[in-house]
Design an enzyme around this catalytic site. Sequence first.
Site, PDB file in Angstrom:
ATOM      1  N   GLY A  12     -39.182  31.076  15.424  1.00  0.00           N
ATOM      2  CA  GLY A  12     -39.622  31.949  16.509  1.00  0.00           C
ATOM      3  C   GLY A  12     -38.468  32.402  17.380  1.00  0.00           C
ATOM      4  N   ASP A  13     -38.773  33.355  18.287  1.00  0.00           N
ATOM      5  CA  ASP A  13     -37.806  33.873  19.258  1.00  0.00           C
ATOM      6  C   ASP A  13     -36.583  34.509  18.608  1.00  0.00           C
ATOM      7  OD1 ASP A  13     -39.476  32.906  21.250  1.00  0.00           O
ATOM      8  OD2 ASP A  13     -38.461  30.971  21.319  1.00  0.00           O
ATOM      9  N   GLU A  14     -36.758  35.077  17.446  1.00  0.00           N
ATOM     10  CA  GLU A  14     -35.630  35.698  16.746  1.00  0.00           C
ATOM     11  C   GLU A  14     -35.243  37.034  17.387  1.00  0.00           C
ATOM     12  OE1 GLU A  14     -38.481  34.800  15.312  1.00  0.00           O
ATOM     13  OE2 GLU A  14     -38.068  33.366  13.702  1.00  0.00           O
ATOM     14  N   LYS A  16     -38.049  39.562  17.748  1.00  0.00           N
ATOM     15  CA  LYS A  16     -39.033  40.464  17.135  1.00  0.00           C
ATOM     16  C   LYS A  16     -39.420  41.608  18.079  1.00  0.00           C
ATOM     17  CE  LYS A  16     -41.616  36.817  16.570  1.00  0.00           C
ATOM     18  NZ  LYS A  16     -40.684  35.703  16.862  1.00  0.00           N
ATOM     19  N   GLY A  40     -43.825  35.122  23.150  1.00  0.00           N
ATOM     20  CA  GLY A  40     -43.185  35.791  24.274  1.00  0.00           C
ATOM     21  C   GLY A  40     -42.167  36.736  23.672  1.00  0.00           C
ATOM     22  N   HIS A  41     -42.476  38.023  23.639  1.00  0.00           N
ATOM     23  CA  HIS A  41     -41.603  39.006  22.989  1.00  0.00           C
ATOM     24  C   HIS A  41     -40.913  39.843  24.067  1.00  0.00           C
ATOM     25  CE1 HIS A  41     -44.089  38.740  19.007  1.00  0.00           C
ATOM     26  NE2 HIS A  41     -43.578  37.594  19.389  1.00  0.00           N
ATOM     27  N   ARG A 143     -65.653  27.178  12.114  1.00  0.00           N
ATOM     28  CA  ARG A 143     -66.778  28.095  12.298  1.00  0.00           C
ATOM     29  C   ARG A 143     -67.556  27.854  13.583  1.00  0.00           C
ATOM     30  NH1 ARG A 143     -68.265  26.428   6.394  1.00  0.00           N
ATOM     31  NH2 ARG A 143     -67.457  24.559   7.394  1.00  0.00           N
ATOM     32  N   GLN A 222     -44.274  34.137  16.392  1.00  0.00           N
ATOM     33  CA  GLN A 222     -43.666  32.880  15.932  1.00  0.00           C
ATOM     34  C   GLN A 222     -42.702  33.163  14.767  1.00  0.00           C
ATOM     35  OE1 GLN A 222     -47.486  32.604  16.475  1.00  0.00           O
ATOM     36  NE2 GLN A 222     -46.619  32.517  18.497  1.00  0.00           N
ATOM     37  N   ARG A 301     -38.715  26.621  28.758  1.00  0.00           N
ATOM     38  CA  ARG A 301     -38.089  25.406  28.210  1.00  0.00           C
ATOM     39  C   ARG A 301     -36.752  25.728  27.556  1.00  0.00           C
ATOM     40  NH1 ARG A 301     -42.593  22.990  24.306  1.00  0.00           N
ATOM     41  NH2 ARG A 301     -42.925  25.197  23.932  1.00  0.00           N
ATOM     42  N   ASP A 331     -23.752  38.828  18.762  1.00  0.00           N
ATOM     43  CA  ASP A 331     -22.835  38.903  19.910  1.00  0.00           C
ATOM     44  C   ASP A 331     -22.629  37.537  20.570  1.00  0.00           C
ATOM     45  OD1 ASP A 331     -25.691  39.672  20.496  1.00  0.00           O
ATOM     46  OD2 ASP A 331     -25.026  39.184  22.524  1.00  0.00           O
TER      47      ASP A 331
HETATM   48  P1  GDP Z   1     -39.199  37.187  20.041  1.00  0.00           P
HETATM   49  O1  GDP Z   1     -40.182  36.149  20.463  1.00  0.00           O
HETATM   50  O2  GDP Z   1     -38.863  37.093  18.584  1.00  0.00           O
HETATM   51  O3  GDP Z   1     -39.584  38.579  20.422  1.00  0.00           O
HETATM   52  O4  GDP Z   1     -37.850  36.836  20.815  1.00  0.00           O
HETATM   53  P2  GDP Z   1     -37.710  36.421  22.375  1.00  0.00           P
HETATM   54  O5  GDP Z   1     -37.927  37.622  23.203  1.00  0.00           O
HETATM   55  O6  GDP Z   1     -38.535  35.231  22.673  1.00  0.00           O
HETATM   56  O7  GDP Z   1     -36.221  35.910  22.414  1.00  0.00           O
HETATM   57  C1  GDP Z   1     -35.149  36.738  22.111  1.00  0.00           C
HETATM   58  C2  GDP Z   1     -34.229  36.776  23.332  1.00  0.00           C
HETATM   59  O8  GDP Z   1     -32.975  37.288  22.955  1.00  0.00           O
HETATM   60  C3  GDP Z   1     -34.733  37.705  24.427  1.00  0.00           C
HETATM   61  O9  GDP Z   1     -34.311  37.219  25.660  1.00  0.00           O
HETATM   62  C4  GDP Z   1     -34.052  39.031  24.098  1.00  0.00           C
HETATM   63  O10 GDP Z   1     -33.879  39.858  25.222  1.00  0.00           O
HETATM   64  C5  GDP Z   1     -32.730  38.539  23.599  1.00  0.00           C
HETATM   65  N1  GDP Z   1     -32.103  39.361  22.552  1.00  0.00           N
HETATM   66  C6  GDP Z   1     -32.670  40.068  21.555  1.00  0.00           C
HETATM   67  N2  GDP Z   1     -31.737  40.581  20.733  1.00  0.00           N
HETATM   68  C7  GDP Z   1     -30.548  40.183  21.214  1.00  0.00           C
HETATM   69  C8  GDP Z   1     -29.194  40.365  20.791  1.00  0.00           C
HETATM   70  O11 GDP Z   1     -28.903  40.971  19.768  1.00  0.00           O
HETATM   71  N3  GDP Z   1     -28.233  39.769  21.553  1.00  0.00           N
HETATM   72  C9  GDP Z   1     -28.501  39.057  22.672  1.00  0.00           C
HETATM   73  N4  GDP Z   1     -27.498  38.519  23.347  1.00  0.00           N
HETATM   74  N5  GDP Z   1     -29.765  38.865  23.107  1.00  0.00           N
HETATM   75  C10 GDP Z   1     -30.767  39.408  22.380  1.00  0.00           C
HETATM   76  P1  IMO Z   2     -42.571  33.959  19.550  1.00  0.00           P
HETATM   77  O1  IMO Z   2     -43.608  34.919  18.999  1.00  0.00           O
HETATM   78  C1  IMO Z   2     -40.983  29.907  19.565  1.00  0.00           C
HETATM   79  C2  IMO Z   2     -43.866  26.651  19.050  1.00  0.00           C
HETATM   80  C3  IMO Z   2     -44.116  25.730  20.219  1.00  0.00           C
HETATM   81  C4  IMO Z   2     -44.452  24.444  19.484  1.00  0.00           C
HETATM   82  C5  IMO Z   2     -45.239  24.949  18.287  1.00  0.00           C
HETATM   83  C6  IMO Z   2     -46.749  24.894  18.448  1.00  0.00           C
HETATM   84  O2  IMO Z   2     -42.144  34.260  20.929  1.00  0.00           O
HETATM   85  O3  IMO Z   2     -41.464  33.795  18.572  1.00  0.00           O
HETATM   86  P2  IMO Z   2     -48.482  26.340  19.867  1.00  0.00           P
HETATM   87  O4  IMO Z   2     -48.582  26.585  21.335  1.00  0.00           O
HETATM   88  O5  IMO Z   2     -48.374  27.555  19.041  1.00  0.00           O
HETATM   89  O6  IMO Z   2     -49.575  25.421  19.369  1.00  0.00           O
HETATM   90  O7  IMO Z   2     -47.120  25.495  19.678  1.00  0.00           O
HETATM   91  O8  IMO Z   2     -44.847  26.289  18.081  1.00  0.00           O
HETATM   92  N1  IMO Z   2     -44.063  28.093  19.344  1.00  0.00           N
HETATM   93  C7  IMO Z   2     -43.070  28.972  19.468  1.00  0.00           C
HETATM   94  N2  IMO Z   2     -41.722  28.795  19.434  1.00  0.00           N
HETATM   95  N3  IMO Z   2     -41.498  31.157  19.681  1.00  0.00           N
HETATM   96  C8  IMO Z   2     -42.826  31.352  19.681  1.00  0.00           C
HETATM   97  O9  IMO Z   2     -43.385  32.577  19.667  1.00  0.00           O
HETATM   98  C9  IMO Z   2     -43.687  30.226  19.618  1.00  0.00           C
HETATM   99  N4  IMO Z   2     -45.018  30.056  19.609  1.00  0.00           N
HETATM  100  C10 IMO Z   2     -45.237  28.750  19.422  1.00  0.00           C
HETATM  101  O10 IMO Z   2     -42.953  25.596  21.017  1.00  0.00           O
HETATM  102  O11 IMO Z   2     -43.279  23.846  18.999  1.00  0.00           O
HETATM  103 MG    MG Z   3     -40.392  34.636  21.886  1.00  0.00          MG
END
Ligand code: GDP
Ligand code: IMO
Ligand code: MG
Length: 423
Positions: A12-14, A16, A40-41, A143, A222, A301, A331
Amino acid sequence: MKADVLLGLQWGDEGKGKVVDVLTPRYDVVARFQGGPNAGHTLEFEGKKYVLRSIPSGIFQHDQVNIIGNGVVLDPVLFKEEAEALEKSGVNLRDILKISKKAHLIMPTHRLLDAANERAKAASKIGTTGKGIGPTYTDKISRNGLRLGDALAPDFKERYNAARNRHLSMLDAMGEKPDYNELEQKWLDAIDYMKSYDIIDSEYVINALLDEGKSVLCEGAQGTMLDVDFGSYPFVTSSNTITSGACAGLGIAPTRIGNVFGIFKAYCTRVGSGPFPTELFDETGKTIRDIGHEYGAVTGRERRCGWIDLVALRYAIMINGVNKLIMMKSDVLDSFDSIKACVAYKVNGKETRQLPFDIDRVEIEPVYVTLPGWKTDMTSMQDESEFPAQFKEYIAFLEKELDTPIYIVSTGPDRRQTIFLNR
Ligand code: GDP
Ligand code: IMO
Ligand code: MG
């Protein structure tokens, strides 16, 4: 027309949200297919930053239709907060957002159960986001769930009461006696708010749009390593975060899937508990966290940080059928002298390129390759031709190891910090 899918390949948090926003002008429709407010995107443009949880990341571009699919779970209270904040900032959400009747509802008691389950697990807790995700999907599969479309029926309140009472007896059996009245009133008010949105049979709408030749981008939440079937079970979320999740979560047949964009960071992070073979506990891990601002968008966190894991990435590419890779946050490594990549694992002294079944129990020693850093600030680059030689080598190395082309490189959080590669 085919539907493309964009999804996370790690934990997650790549990034997206950022890339969906960047790609949106190329599509007519953007649709979320699973997860809920655990996501959280983050999007950044024109000096502003937005964090979306349940609402697709395609709402800020032109006039695309945005759909919340049947595979998503929605908390009406959090949806209302998110939607009202967006409307305040000028997004005409009601005109562009459609929500599936079949999306399941997160009840206040689901959140209480999530917390109680975590407390009961004590040291082996998953570290969930506390949003009620697990209990809501549990009710769906067993269900017992309530869907948004049910809220339109005259007997909704009775069905809600029955579900709530069932949850309360479960909580009681766990020794929990929560005060839910205030939460409940807020929730029922938010349900009324949600009824003012376009609540649709989204599977018909999406297929009709595809039939008309409209292009659809499916946005995952995720990441693959959090997938309930293929992730690092039991330290996963409760939905299918993979390409097949887009089919099930939107009602799109597998034969209608086109490109699968797999997105990954140039390193690796994870929030919550569970195995993370390349995790760094040293200064390098701390440096990545500091430079990359690796703190959760939803819970704040600290994210655990480590080197890129090509064993996990190869697995994710295989499971998802990824044909285009997107590399984020390179970067963050701009100042590093050298960069490591895990190419294999050593499990019980034996080298393997496969993810072990018992990833959460066995000792995994990553086998690393070290590459030279590029030591260049790449954050204002706009074209591939500007890439330093070592960065080109890094890309070539990854493409060879992963046997998949890299299509986009992201060099910063802003919309403009995105470089499309000629592939
Ligand atoms: P998501 O859940 O996959 O949409 O990713 P998140 O928003 O949770 O986490 C990605 C974080 O990295 C966010 O704070 C973005 O603003 C930031 N971000 C995205 N792309 C880049 C990048 O190429 N470089 C840097 N430094 N930050 C980035
Ligand atoms: P995005 O879409 C990162 C993690 C939680 C926990 C596990 C299970 O922003 O990439 P849950 O509340 O889904 O039952 O938690 O999954 N988790 C994430 N980690 N990015 C997310 O979403 C996540 N959504 C859930 O931290 O380890
Ligand atoms: Mg996220």
